[in-house]
Every structure is written in structure tokens, then in C-alpha cells.
Scaffold this motif. Structure first.
Motif, PDB file in Angstrom:
ATOM      1  N   LEU A 327      12.926  20.931 -14.257  1.00 58.54           N
ATOM      2  CA  LEU A 327      12.642  22.341 -14.505  1.00 58.54           C
ATOM      3  C   LEU A 327      12.645  23.122 -13.190  1.00 58.54           C
ATOM      4  O   LEU A 327      13.069  24.274 -13.152  1.00 58.54           O
ATOM      5  CB  LEU A 327      11.296  22.496 -15.206  1.00 58.54           C
ATOM      6  CG  LEU A 327      10.945  23.913 -15.685  1.00 58.54           C
ATOM      7  CD1 LEU A 327      11.972  24.418 -16.698  1.00 58.54           C
ATOM      8  CD2 LEU A 327       9.550  23.945 -16.295  1.00 58.54           C
ATOM      9  N   ALA A 328      12.185  22.483 -12.111  1.00 54.81           N
ATOM     10  CA  ALA A 328      12.228  23.139 -10.807  1.00 54.81           C
ATOM     11  C   ALA A 328      13.673  23.359 -10.361  1.00 54.81           C
ATOM     12  O   ALA A 328      13.998  24.398  -9.774  1.00 54.81           O
ATOM     13  CB  ALA A 328      11.468  22.310  -9.773  1.00 54.81           C
ATOM     14  N   SER A 329      14.548  22.381 -10.627  1.00 59.05           N
ATOM     15  CA  SER A 329      15.967  22.574 -10.313  1.00 59.05           C
ATOM     16  C   SER A 329      16.555  23.711 -11.131  1.00 59.05           C
ATOM     17  O   SER A 329      17.361  24.499 -10.637  1.00 59.05           O
ATOM     18  CB  SER A 329      16.744  21.278 -10.576  1.00 59.05           C
ATOM     19  OG  SER A 329      16.395  20.286  -9.650  1.00 59.05           O
ATOM     20  N   LEU A 330      16.144  23.799 -12.395  1.00 55.58           N
ATOM     21  CA  LEU A 330      16.613  24.892 -13.230  1.00 55.58           C
ATOM     22  C   LEU A 330      16.080  26.233 -12.719  1.00 55.58           C
ATOM     23  O   LEU A 330      16.759  27.255 -12.805  1.00 55.58           O
ATOM     24  CB  LEU A 330      16.189  24.664 -14.683  1.00 55.58           C
ATOM     25  CG  LEU A 330      16.742  25.651 -15.723  1.00 55.58           C
ATOM     26  CD1 LEU A 330      18.254  25.687 -15.679  1.00 55.58           C
ATOM     27  CD2 LEU A 330      16.250  25.281 -17.119  1.00 55.58           C
ATOM     28  N   SER A 331      14.866  26.225 -12.156  1.00 54.89           N
ATOM     29  CA  SER A 331      14.333  27.459 -11.579  1.00 54.89           C
ATOM     30  C   SER A 331      15.136  27.880 -10.359  1.00 54.89           C
ATOM     31  O   SER A 331      15.208  29.073 -10.037  1.00 54.89           O
ATOM     32  CB  SER A 331      12.858  27.282 -11.212  1.00 54.89           C
ATOM     33  OG  SER A 331      12.699  26.445 -10.088  1.00 54.89           O
ATOM     34  N   ALA A 332      15.757  26.922  -9.670  1.00 55.97           N
ATOM     35  CA  ALA A 332      16.662  27.270  -8.575  1.00 55.97           C
ATOM     36  C   ALA A 332      17.890  28.005  -9.098  1.00 55.97           C
ATOM     37  O   ALA A 332      18.393  28.943  -8.470  1.00 55.97           O
ATOM     38  CB  ALA A 332      17.076  26.015  -7.810  1.00 55.97           C
ATOM     39  N   VAL A 333      18.368  27.585 -10.281  1.00 50.46           N
ATOM     40  CA  VAL A 333      19.483  28.290 -10.922  1.00 50.46           C
ATOM     41  C   VAL A 333      19.070  29.724 -11.256  1.00 50.46           C
ATOM     42  O   VAL A 333      19.793  30.689 -10.976  1.00 50.46           O
ATOM     43  CB  VAL A 333      19.925  27.551 -12.201  1.00 50.46           C
ATOM     44  CG1 VAL A 333      21.022  28.326 -12.923  1.00 50.46           C
ATOM     45  CG2 VAL A 333      20.389  26.145 -11.866  1.00 50.46           C
ATOM     46  N   VAL A 334      17.887  29.851 -11.849  1.00 50.40           N
ATOM     47  CA  VAL A 334      17.387  31.174 -12.205  1.00 50.40           C
ATOM     48  C   VAL A 334      17.214  32.042 -10.959  1.00 50.40           C
ATOM     49  O   VAL A 334      17.548  33.233 -10.964  1.00 50.40           O
ATOM     50  CB  VAL A 334      16.049  31.040 -12.968  1.00 50.40           C
ATOM     51  CG1 VAL A 334      15.405  32.399 -13.182  1.00 50.40           C
ATOM     52  CG2 VAL A 334      16.271  30.355 -14.305  1.00 50.40           C
ATOM     53  N   SER A 335      16.714  31.448  -9.887  1.00 50.75           N
ATOM     54  CA  SER A 335      16.541  32.198  -8.646  1.00 50.75           C
ATOM     55  C   SER A 335      17.882  32.692  -8.122  1.00 50.75           C
ATOM     56  O   SER A 335      17.997  33.830  -7.647  1.00 50.75           O
ATOM     57  CB  SER A 335      15.852  31.325  -7.591  1.00 50.75           C
ATOM     58  OG  SER A 335      14.557  30.959  -8.002  1.00 50.75           O
ATOM     59  N   SER A 336      18.909  31.845  -8.197  1.00 50.70           N
ATOM     60  CA  SER A 336      20.235  32.247  -7.734  1.00 50.70           C
ATOM     61  C   SER A 336      20.786  33.397  -8.575  1.00 50.70           C
ATOM     62  O   SER A 336      21.375  34.346  -8.044  1.00 50.70           O
ATOM     63  CB  SER A 336      21.193  31.049  -7.789  1.00 50.70           C
ATOM     64  OG  SER A 336      20.764  30.011  -6.930  1.00 50.70           O
ATOM     65  N   VAL A 337      20.603  33.314  -9.887  1.00 52.86           N
ATOM     66  CA  VAL A 337      21.075  34.394 -10.764  1.00 52.86           C
ATOM     67  C   VAL A 337      20.347  35.692 -10.430  1.00 52.86           C
ATOM     68  O   VAL A 337      20.952  36.761 -10.313  1.00 52.86           O
ATOM     69  CB  VAL A 337      20.867  34.019 -12.241  1.00 52.86           C
ATOM     70  CG1 VAL A 337      21.245  35.192 -13.139  1.00 52.86           C
ATOM     71  CG2 VAL A 337      21.701  32.811 -12.605  1.00 52.86           C
ATOM     72  N   GLY A 338      19.028  35.612 -10.282  1.00 53.13           N
ATOM     73  CA  GLY A 338      18.250  36.817  -9.997  1.00 53.13           C
ATOM     74  C   GLY A 338      18.620  37.449  -8.674  1.00 53.13           C
ATOM     75  O   GLY A 338      18.817  38.671  -8.586  1.00 53.13           O
ATOM     76  N   MET A 339      18.747  36.637  -7.630  1.00 51.93           N
ATOM     77  CA  MET A 339      19.049  37.170  -6.313  1.00 51.93           C
ATOM     78  C   MET A 339      20.462  37.748  -6.241  1.00 51.93           C
ATOM     79  O   MET A 339      20.727  38.691  -5.494  1.00 51.93           O
ATOM     80  CB  MET A 339      18.881  36.078  -5.258  1.00 51.93           C
ATOM     81  CG  MET A 339      17.449  35.591  -5.081  1.00 51.93           C
ATOM     82  SD  MET A 339      16.302  36.870  -4.546  1.00 51.93           S
ATOM     83  CE  MET A 339      16.920  37.230  -2.913  1.00 51.93           C
ATOM     84  N   ALA A 340      21.391  37.189  -7.007  1.00 51.72           N
ATOM     85  CA  ALA A 340      22.758  37.708  -7.012  1.00 51.72           C
ATOM     86  C   ALA A 340      22.901  38.932  -7.914  1.00 51.72           C
ATOM     87  O   ALA A 340      23.698  39.836  -7.629  1.00 51.72           O
ATOM     88  CB  ALA A 340      23.736  36.613  -7.458  1.00 51.72           C
ATOM     89  N   SER A 341      22.140  38.977  -9.005  1.00 48.07           N
ATOM     90  CA  SER A 341      22.301  40.035  -9.992  1.00 48.07           C
ATOM     91  C   SER A 341      21.550  41.313  -9.636  1.00 48.07           C
ATOM     92  O   SER A 341      21.943  42.401 -10.061  1.00 48.07           O
ATOM     93  CB  SER A 341      21.844  39.545 -11.369  1.00 48.07           C
ATOM     94  OG  SER A 341      22.571  38.412 -11.777  1.00 48.07           O
ATOM     95  N   GLY A 342      20.460  41.188  -8.870  1.00 45.91           N
ATOM     96  CA  GLY A 342      19.689  42.374  -8.505  1.00 45.91           C
ATOM     97  C   GLY A 342      20.503  43.436  -7.798  1.00 45.91           C
ATOM     98  O   GLY A 342      20.532  44.603  -8.223  1.00 45.91           O
ATOM     99  N   PRO A 343      21.220  43.082  -6.706  1.00 45.67           N
ATOM    100  CA  PRO A 343      22.054  44.087  -6.042  1.00 45.67           C
ATOM    101  C   PRO A 343      23.158  44.643  -6.928  1.00 45.67           C
ATOM    102  O   PRO A 343      23.490  45.838  -6.854  1.00 45.67           O
ATOM    103  CB  PRO A 343      22.635  43.316  -4.848  1.00 45.67           C
ATOM    104  CG  PRO A 343      21.655  42.234  -4.585  1.00 45.67           C
ATOM    105  CD  PRO A 343      21.139  41.838  -5.940  1.00 45.67           C
ATOM    106  N   LEU A 344      23.728  43.798  -7.790  1.00 42.80           N
ATOM    107  CA  LEU A 344      24.790  44.284  -8.681  1.00 42.80           C
ATOM    108  C   LEU A 344      24.240  45.283  -9.693  1.00 42.80           C
ATOM    109  O   LEU A 344      24.864  46.320  -9.966  1.00 42.80           O
ATOM    110  CB  LEU A 344      25.446  43.106  -9.397  1.00 42.80           C
ATOM    111  CG  LEU A 344      26.362  42.217  -8.553  1.00 42.80           C
ATOM    112  CD1 LEU A 344      26.952  41.116  -9.411  1.00 42.80           C
ATOM    113  CD2 LEU A 344      27.472  43.038  -7.908  1.00 42.80           C
ATOM    114  N   LEU A 345      23.084  44.967 -10.270  1.00 47.66           N
ATOM    115  CA  LEU A 345      22.480  45.905 -11.211  1.00 47.66           C
ATOM    116  C   LEU A 345      22.106  47.196 -10.505  1.00 47.66           C
ATOM    117  O   LEU A 345      22.301  48.293 -11.052  1.00 47.66           O
ATOM    118  CB  LEU A 345      21.240  45.269 -11.848  1.00 47.66           C
ATOM    119  CG  LEU A 345      20.456  46.160 -12.815  1.00 47.66           C
ATOM    120  CD1 LEU A 345      21.338  46.601 -13.985  1.00 47.66           C
ATOM    121  CD2 LEU A 345      19.203  45.446 -13.319  1.00 47.66           C
ATOM    122  N   GLY A 346      21.581  47.080  -9.282  1.00 43.55           N
ATOM    123  CA  GLY A 346      21.236  48.277  -8.528  1.00 43.55           C
ATOM    124  C   GLY A 346      22.443  49.163  -8.279  1.00 43.55           C
ATOM    125  O   GLY A 346      22.363  50.393  -8.432  1.00 43.55           O
TER     126      GLY A 346
END
Length: 402
Positions: A327-346
Motif C-alpha cells: 500500500l505504501a508503494s501504491l501511495s508512491a504512485v498516488v504521490s506521483s500522480v498528484g505532483m504531476a497533475s497539480g501544475p497541469l490542473l493549475g
């Protein structure tokens, strides 16, 4: 006796910080993202839109790498995997300057992102298996914010010495340092229940809520982080003033990261998470009034103080919900999505350099994040009461209350 010695070594403060630094190194650029964008859109010669696309390519490459780590982390020798990954990543960072075309660099940064994301996914699984996940992830966020502030402050001087690609040479240097630390890391204590290492990860409703809340928080926080400088410039500040403000307020992230390190108490976790997310939402709304210098500084201070504490506590909750580290590895996936998607959404929400819509949307996402956490935050306490009455799961209970 050997197991006890290994456990004591793995639990030392030095070990926690070394493990955290190794985890940080793969995607170190996220800690000084504005400096990367400024370098690409400045002396390197790409447009701001191309610079944003290159950063997003790196981020979505990290997403792919983190997904790969989620599937293989149970079956690989983690030290050897990180050694090979870091060697390849160091070479790629040093060779970034060889690419002069946008398309070539786009592919190159995507591959570098895959390597960095893979190392992050493996490292998150390792941190999750340590006896005190609050302290482990708190150390990670402490290192991230301290490294980020120092490099943002030092990049102009490094560019004078090393040229326009200094930020990429800095990434290579951090990976090299992680390589030097890797052999010093102790072996992890053996898992008491091998069956947990072979079970497939199951996503319950509460686990899904937790990951979604983490995603929303990182989308909002990273979106504000990426445009923090542009918000200051649009409010009439100089480039030097905004850079200094971001660097100084970023140091407050050290205080936020210290909370889970000095106070790894599960009873206080819900209060800290609720308070941190609320402060982040207030910061997003305050930035709508960034033309007042003090409000701009206060808003960034609130965000940078709350961010590391919230992220560390969320990662600690994922570690307790699944001791195998998947689950921690999956949270790394989620972190990558969030960090990449934030600037794009902005960027999609921007209109004629007016940030009000973007900031209001991010504040709403943070409020939704808080609502989603109402269920998952109850899970660790319920799990503890069940584990106390289940002898064969005594290992997880002991780890949770240390």
C-alpha cells in the motif's frame, strides 16, 4: 541476537534519515520544482509551456515507475534494485545537457522519471516496514523541504559556476550521495508473518478513500507550489523578492516535518491532519490577496508548514494499514500522480494570469480531502483494538505503539 542487532540498527535515528534521503533522491527535482521550470524556460531556451510539459513528462514517467515498483517490490532484493536504478538515473541526469531538441528531451526526461519513480516506490515500501512509520516519513519530508529550500537559494550561484543545466547536475549529485549511503543502510528486520508478504494487495473502501484524499491534497499543494512564483510576480513583486520569500517560507516546512518525528503519537494524528489540511485551504484562499506582501508571505508560510506534516501522517496511515509495504508503494504512485497533475490542473484553470479560479478550486479540493479522511482516520484505532485480541498479529500492534 542477530535479529535484535539488526532491528536496533534499523531503528536508529541515523538509519531513519539515511533511508529517507535515499527515498528522496530519485525524484529530488520535486523539492525545487520552480528552479527546474525557471531553468528550462530561461537559459536552456524553451518556452514556459514547453518547460511545463517537460516537467509533466518527468512526473508521468515517475507514475509509470511507481506502478512497476508496486508489482515487483515483494519479489526483489531492494538494495540491489536501488543500486542499479540510481546508477542509471545518475547517468541520465548528467547527460540531459546533450539533448537540444524538445522532443528528444521530452523522451529523455520521461525515462528519467520512470527510474526515479521506481526508486521512490521501492523506498516507500522500505520506509513503511520500519517500526515507526510516522518518524520515517517525517524524516523524508524534513529532508525534502530542507534540500528544496537550500537548492532554490543556491541555484543562481550554481548556474554561474556550472551553466544553465546546473539544476540537473545538482540532481545527479544528490543521486550520487544516495549511492554512497546505500551500502550503509542496515538490513530490514525479518517479517514475523511471511504470509503477509505473499498476499495480494486488497483495496477496501477506506483504503481507497485514504489514497483519494492523498491525491487531492497533493494536486492542490503541488499546483500552488508550482505557481507560487508566478502568483508573486503577477501581484507586482520582483523575481528576486518572490524567490527569497519562497525560500524563506519553505524553511517552515522543517517545522511541519518535525511534528511526526518528535510526536509520533497516533492519538494526535487526526488533529494534526485536520489542522494541517485546514491551514492549507486557508493558504489557498489568502493567496487570492497576494498583492499584499504580508498576506502573500503568510499564505506560503501556512502551506509550507502544513504540507510536510499532512503528507507524512497520511503516508504513516498507509503503512499501518498494510505492513507488507504494498500500500505504501501504491501511495508512491498516488504521490506521483498528484505532483504531476497539480501544475497541469493549475494551468488549465488559469485565465489571463488571473489566479483566483485556480486558487478557489484548490481550496475546494482541500476541503473535500478533509471530508474523505473522516473514515480512514478511524481505521488505525479500530485495527489496534482488534490486534490486541489476536495473538498471531501481535507484531503489528507492537510496531504501532512504539
Amino acid at each position: 541476537m542477530l535479529n535484535r542487532t539488526a532491528s536496533n540498527a534499523a531503528n536508529s535515528w541515523v538509519s531513519y534519515f539515511c533511508q529517507a534521503f535515499v527515498a528522496m533522491a530519485g525524484l529530488a527535482y520535486l523539492n525545487f520544482l520552480p528552479a527546474v521550470v525557471d531553468a528550462l524556460a530561461g537559459g536552456i531556451g524553451f518556452s514556459p509551456q514547453q518547460a511545463g510539459t517537460l516537467v509533466a513528462s518527468n512526473g508521468y514517467g515517475a507514475l509509470l515507475g511507481s506502478i512497476c515498483a508496486t508489482f515487483v517490490v515483494r519479489h526483489i532484493a531492494w538494495k540491489q534494485a536501488l543500486l542499479i536504478t540510481f546508477l542509471a538515473l545518475c547517468i541520465m541526469e548528467l547527460c540531459t545537457a546533450a539533448w537540444s531538441t524538445f522532443t528528444g528531451l521530452l523522451v529523455w526526461r520521461f525515462i528519467a522519471g520512470v527510474l526515479g519513480g521506481f526508486s521512490l516506490g521501492v523506498s516507500f515500501a522500505i520506509l513503511a516496514r520500519l517500526n515507526n512509520p510516522d518518524r520515517a516519513f517525517g524524516a523524508l519530508l524534513l529532508i525534502q523541504f530542507s534540500i528544496g529550500s537550500m537548492i532554490i537559494y543556491a541555484i543562481p550561484h550554481l548556474e554561474t559556476l556550472l551553466g544553465d543545466y546546473a539544476v540537473f547536475y545538482t540532481m545527479a549529485g544528490l543521486v550520487c550521495l544516495a549511492l554512497l549511503l546505500l551500502p550503509l543502510l542496515p538490513a530490514l528486520p525479518a517479517a514475523n508473518h511471511p504470509k503477509q508478504q505473499t498476499q495480494r494487495l486488497q483495496l477496501s473502501a477506506k483504503r481507497s478513500q485514504l489514497l483519494l484524499a492523498m491525491l487531492l491534497y497533493l494536486v492542490a499543494a503541488s499546483g500552488i507550489w508550482a505557481y507560487a512564483g508566478q502568483i508573486g510576480l503577477a501581484a507586482g513583486m520582483s523575481q528576486q523578492q518572490t524567490s527569497q520569500t519562497i525560500a524563506m517560507t519553505g524553511l517552515l516546512g522543517l517545522g511541519g516535518a518535525l511534528l511526526p518525528i518528535l510526536n509520533p503519537n497516533r492519538a494526535h494524528r487526526a488533529v494534526c491532519l485536520s489542522g494541517g489540511i485546514s491551514l492549507s485551504a486557508i493558504a489557498a484562499l489568502l493567496l487570492c490577496f497576494a498583492h499584499f506582501d504580508l498576506i502573500y508571505m503568510l499564505a506560503l508560510a501556512l502551506l509550507f508548514f502544513a504540507w510536510p506534516a499532512v503528507h507524512a501522517y497520511l503516508l504513516a496511515v498507509t503503512a499501518e494499514l498494510d505492513s507488507s509495504g504494498q500500500l505504501a508503494s501504491l501511495s508512491a504512485v498516488v504521490s506521483s500522480v498528484g505532483m504531476a497533475s497539480g501544475p497541469l490542473l493549475g494551468s488549465a484553470l488559469l485565465s489571463n494570469d488571473v489566479f483566483t479560479t485556480m486558487l478557489s478550486t484548490f481550496a475546494a479540493l482541500l476541503a473535500l480531502c478533509l471530508v474523505l479522511l473522516l473514515g480512514p482516520l478511524k481505521t488505525p484505532r479500530q485495527a489496534q483494538s482488534q490486534l490486541i485480541t489476536t495473538p498471531e498479529q501481535d507484531y503489528q500492534t507492537t510496531r504501532g505503539i512504539r
